[in-house]
Scaffold this motif. Structure first.
Motif, PDB file in Angstrom:
ATOM      1  N   THR A  12       0.766  -1.249  -0.060  1.00  0.00           N
ATOM      2  CA  THR A  12      -0.138   0.242   0.064  1.00  0.00           C
ATOM      3  C   THR A  12       0.896   1.183  -0.006  1.00  0.00           C
ATOM      4  O   THR A  12       0.470   2.271  -0.637  1.00  0.00           O
ATOM      5  CB  THR A  12      -1.034   0.036   1.179  1.00  0.00           C
ATOM      6  N   ASP A  19       0.391  11.494   2.531  1.00  0.00           N
ATOM      7  CA  ASP A  19      -1.009  11.336   2.398  1.00  0.00           C
ATOM      8  C   ASP A  19      -1.742  12.774   2.512  1.00  0.00           C
ATOM      9  O   ASP A  19      -1.561  13.413   3.438  1.00  0.00           O
ATOM     10  CB  ASP A  19      -1.571  10.514   3.763  1.00  0.00           C
ATOM     11  N   PHE A  22      -8.353  11.529   3.563  1.00  0.00           N
ATOM     12  CA  PHE A  22      -9.382  10.821   2.956  1.00  0.00           C
ATOM     13  C   PHE A  22     -10.662  11.312   3.095  1.00  0.00           C
ATOM     14  O   PHE A  22     -11.039  11.991   3.937  1.00  0.00           O
ATOM     15  CB  PHE A  22      -9.453   9.360   3.779  1.00  0.00           C
ATOM     16  N   ALA A  69     -11.240  -0.438   2.623  1.00  0.00           N
ATOM     17  CA  ALA A  69     -10.146   0.479   3.099  1.00  0.00           C
ATOM     18  C   ALA A  69     -10.749   0.760   4.486  1.00  0.00           C
ATOM     19  O   ALA A  69     -11.161   1.755   4.988  1.00  0.00           O
ATOM     20  CB  ALA A  69     -10.468   1.672   2.256  1.00  0.00           C
ATOM     21  N   ARG A  72      -9.983   4.306   8.177  1.00  0.00           N
ATOM     22  CA  ARG A  72      -9.538   5.739   7.877  1.00  0.00           C
ATOM     23  C   ARG A  72     -10.348   6.927   8.658  1.00  0.00           C
ATOM     24  O   ARG A  72     -11.457   6.828   9.192  1.00  0.00           O
ATOM     25  CB  ARG A  72     -10.219   5.852   6.075  1.00  0.00           C
ATOM     26  N   ASN A  73      -9.629   7.876   8.402  1.00  0.00           N
ATOM     27  CA  ASN A  73      -9.993   9.202   9.135  1.00  0.00           C
ATOM     28  C   ASN A  73     -10.759  10.022   8.110  1.00  0.00           C
ATOM     29  O   ASN A  73      -9.985  10.675   7.141  1.00  0.00           O
ATOM     30  CB  ASN A  73      -9.117  10.040  10.089  1.00  0.00           C
ATOM     31  N   VAL A  74     -11.925  10.313   7.978  1.00  0.00           N
ATOM     32  CA  VAL A  74     -12.818  11.213   7.031  1.00  0.00           C
ATOM     33  C   VAL A  74     -12.184  12.515   7.321  1.00  0.00           C
ATOM     34  O   VAL A  74     -13.036  12.985   8.291  1.00  0.00           O
ATOM     35  CB  VAL A  74     -14.155  10.585   6.957  1.00  0.00           C
ATOM     36  N   TRP A 103     -16.286   4.567   9.329  1.00  0.00           N
ATOM     37  CA  TRP A 103     -15.135   5.156   9.499  1.00  0.00           C
ATOM     38  C   TRP A 103     -15.173   6.166  10.608  1.00  0.00           C
ATOM     39  O   TRP A 103     -16.078   6.298  11.236  1.00  0.00           O
ATOM     40  CB  TRP A 103     -14.654   5.813   8.175  1.00  0.00           C
ATOM     41  N   GLU A 277      -6.724   9.946  -1.176  1.00  0.00           N
ATOM     42  CA  GLU A 277      -7.470   8.807  -1.304  1.00  0.00           C
ATOM     43  C   GLU A 277      -9.089   9.363  -1.182  1.00  0.00           C
ATOM     44  O   GLU A 277      -9.234  10.015  -0.130  1.00  0.00           O
ATOM     45  CB  GLU A 277      -6.932   7.666  -0.309  1.00  0.00           C
ATOM     46  N   TYR A 278      -9.755   8.592  -1.803  1.00  0.00           N
ATOM     47  CA  TYR A 278     -11.302   8.954  -1.569  1.00  0.00           C
ATOM     48  C   TYR A 278     -12.219   7.753  -2.020  1.00  0.00           C
ATOM     49  O   TYR A 278     -11.971   6.897  -3.088  1.00  0.00           O
ATOM     50  CB  TYR A 278     -11.650  10.103  -2.299  1.00  0.00           C
ATOM     51  N   LEU A 289      -8.786   4.316  -4.238  1.00  0.00           N
ATOM     52  CA  LEU A 289      -8.798   3.456  -2.701  1.00  0.00           C
ATOM     53  C   LEU A 289      -7.271   2.783  -2.734  1.00  0.00           C
ATOM     54  O   LEU A 289      -6.952   1.967  -3.570  1.00  0.00           O
ATOM     55  CB  LEU A 289      -9.806   2.532  -2.400  1.00  0.00           C
ATOM     56  N   THR A 291      -5.210  -0.050  -1.101  1.00  0.00           N
ATOM     57  CA  THR A 291      -5.598  -1.590  -0.565  1.00  0.00           C
ATOM     58  C   THR A 291      -4.143  -2.046  -0.487  1.00  0.00           C
ATOM     59  O   THR A 291      -3.057  -1.776  -0.964  1.00  0.00           O
ATOM     60  CB  THR A 291      -6.345  -2.194  -1.480  1.00  0.00           C
TER      61      THR A 291
END
Length: 398
Positions: A12, A19, A22, A69, A72-74, A103, A277-278, A289, A291
């Motif tokens: 990944t 980053d 997300f 995924a 994740r922290n949105v 999430w 990433e979305y 995403l 993975t």
């Protein structure tokens, strides 16, 4: 059924850029009518939409993406369309709750909903705010009724300004869109209209030069000689006027069509442009995403009723989920990042692809005045290159 899935050997994080966050994109595909310039995945239905059924499908897709995924922290949620302001606030609330359950929804997350400014839709603004939406993006498009009619819009200029004022009173942040380069619009006329619009602006505006997309009513009108558009010289003058007026008013361009005060940038769109990433859910939504098998480009079924049936039978609406090669990721990184005024970091590109951005191409474009390096070593498009952005980006990414 997913058409193709190609596994990558890379892990990944192998070659991935830093980053940028997300986000979750939610597509509501329905409109009251189809605008003649629009090529988005939007559909008009005569019968009432079964929102409870669509909400259940949204929840299923969100759960599916969270399984792909997890953890994740949105940082952002974006309701796009179509016309999301045709949704009941309760439906919007249900989607936001589902995202928070699947999430971690950041307490400071930006939650944007696109809205049309008809008086009927504006009546829902308070409900959207109560549901958790904290940023509204309003499709104003023009500030005079004849042009609004020509653009196929269902609101008046007075309704548009009333909706903007209401959004300013209800939401911590708001934005609105305008389209320029309309038939019969000269640079002086656009300057006056834009100046008036900016009197009502908050921290962000989106200003799009009219383009003729395939399979639209405007394309057919132009082919029949019934639509007269600005020539190349006037298009350039309109673009330069847009940059000049917005910068003077404290909303400089941070992306080719988007302007903001410092800190007012669309956080969701920055995830796209910084190659983050979305997850994309809903008919015709796209996603990227990460993975254990690599970075996947995803797309869902476009037709709303077919998407709905597929989600109900298979648990998701994906029709494509393809692992991107490092070369493909590098191309996307450049195509997105060079749209930004901040440009791209060559070190992030090297980490992503394992190679440098072509130094000969960069040197040539710098020499010709279309690119520049800033003090941090980032590569960005110059003011001279901005009107030719697509050509410059294609040259760098070739």
């Amino acid at each position: 059924m997913i058409r193709s899935v190609t596994a990558l050997a890379a892990s990944t994080d192998a070659g991935a850029p830093p980053d940028p966050g997300f986000g979750v994109y939610v597509h509501w595909p329905f409109c009251l009518s189809k605008c003649p310039y629009c090529d988005f995945n939007s559909h008009v239905r005569g019968a009432a939409i079964d929102e409870a059924r669509y909400l259940a499908a949204f929840k299923a897709e969100i759960a599916h993406r969270a399984a792909l995924a997890p953890g994740r922290n949105v940082r952002s949620v974006f309701f796009g369309g179509g016309t999301p302001s045709l949704m009941r606030p309760e439906t919007v609330q249900g989607v936001i709750d589902a995202i928070g359950a699947a999430w971690r929804l950041d307490p400071e997350a930006e939650i944007t909903l696109e809205a049309n400014p008809t008086s009927v839709e504006a009546e829902r603004f308070r409900g959207y705010r109560s549901a958790g939406v904290n940023r509204l993006s309003i499709g104003v498009q023009a500030l005079n009724d004849p042009d609004l009619k020509a653009l196929g819009r269902k609101h008046t200029a007075a309704e548009a300004l009333a909706a903007v004022k209401l959004a300013a009173a209800l939401f911590p942040r708001f934005s609105f869109d305008l389209i320029y380069g309309r038939p019969g619009q000269g640079a002086a006329k656009w300057r006056r209209e834009l100046a008036e619009a900016l009197d009502y602006a908050g921290d962000h505006v989106s200003l799009y030069q009219l383009t003729i997309e395939p399979d639209t009513i405007f394309e057919r009108l132009r082919a029949a000689g019934k639509l007269e558009l600005p020539d190349e010289a006037l298009s350039l003058a309109l673009f330069e006027t847009t940059r000049e007026v917005t910068e003077a008013r404290g909303l400089p361009a941070y992306e080719v069509s988007n302007h903001a005060r410092a800190g007012g940038e669309s956080r969701h769109n920055l995830i796209y442009w910084r190659y983050g990433e979305y997850a994309g859910v809903g008919p015709g939504a796209h996603g990227r995403l990460l993975t254990p098998k690599g970075r996947f480009a995803q797309e869902t079924e476009r037709h709303p009723e077919m998407w709905l049936t597929q989600v109900e039978t298979e648990g998701h609406g994906l029709v494509e989920s393809v692992a991107l090669s490092r070369e493909e990721q590098g191309d996307e990184f450049l195509l997105m990042g060079l749209r930004l005024s901040e440009g791209v970091d060559p070190r992030a590109f090297e980490k992503l692809t394992g190679r440098d951005i072509d130094p000969a191409r960069v040197a040539s474009l710098i020499e010709d005045g279309f690119l520049e390096r800033d003090e941090r070593g980032r590569i960005r498009v110059t003011a001279m290159g901005a009107p030719l952005l697509d050509t410059v980006v294609a040259d760098v990414a070739a």
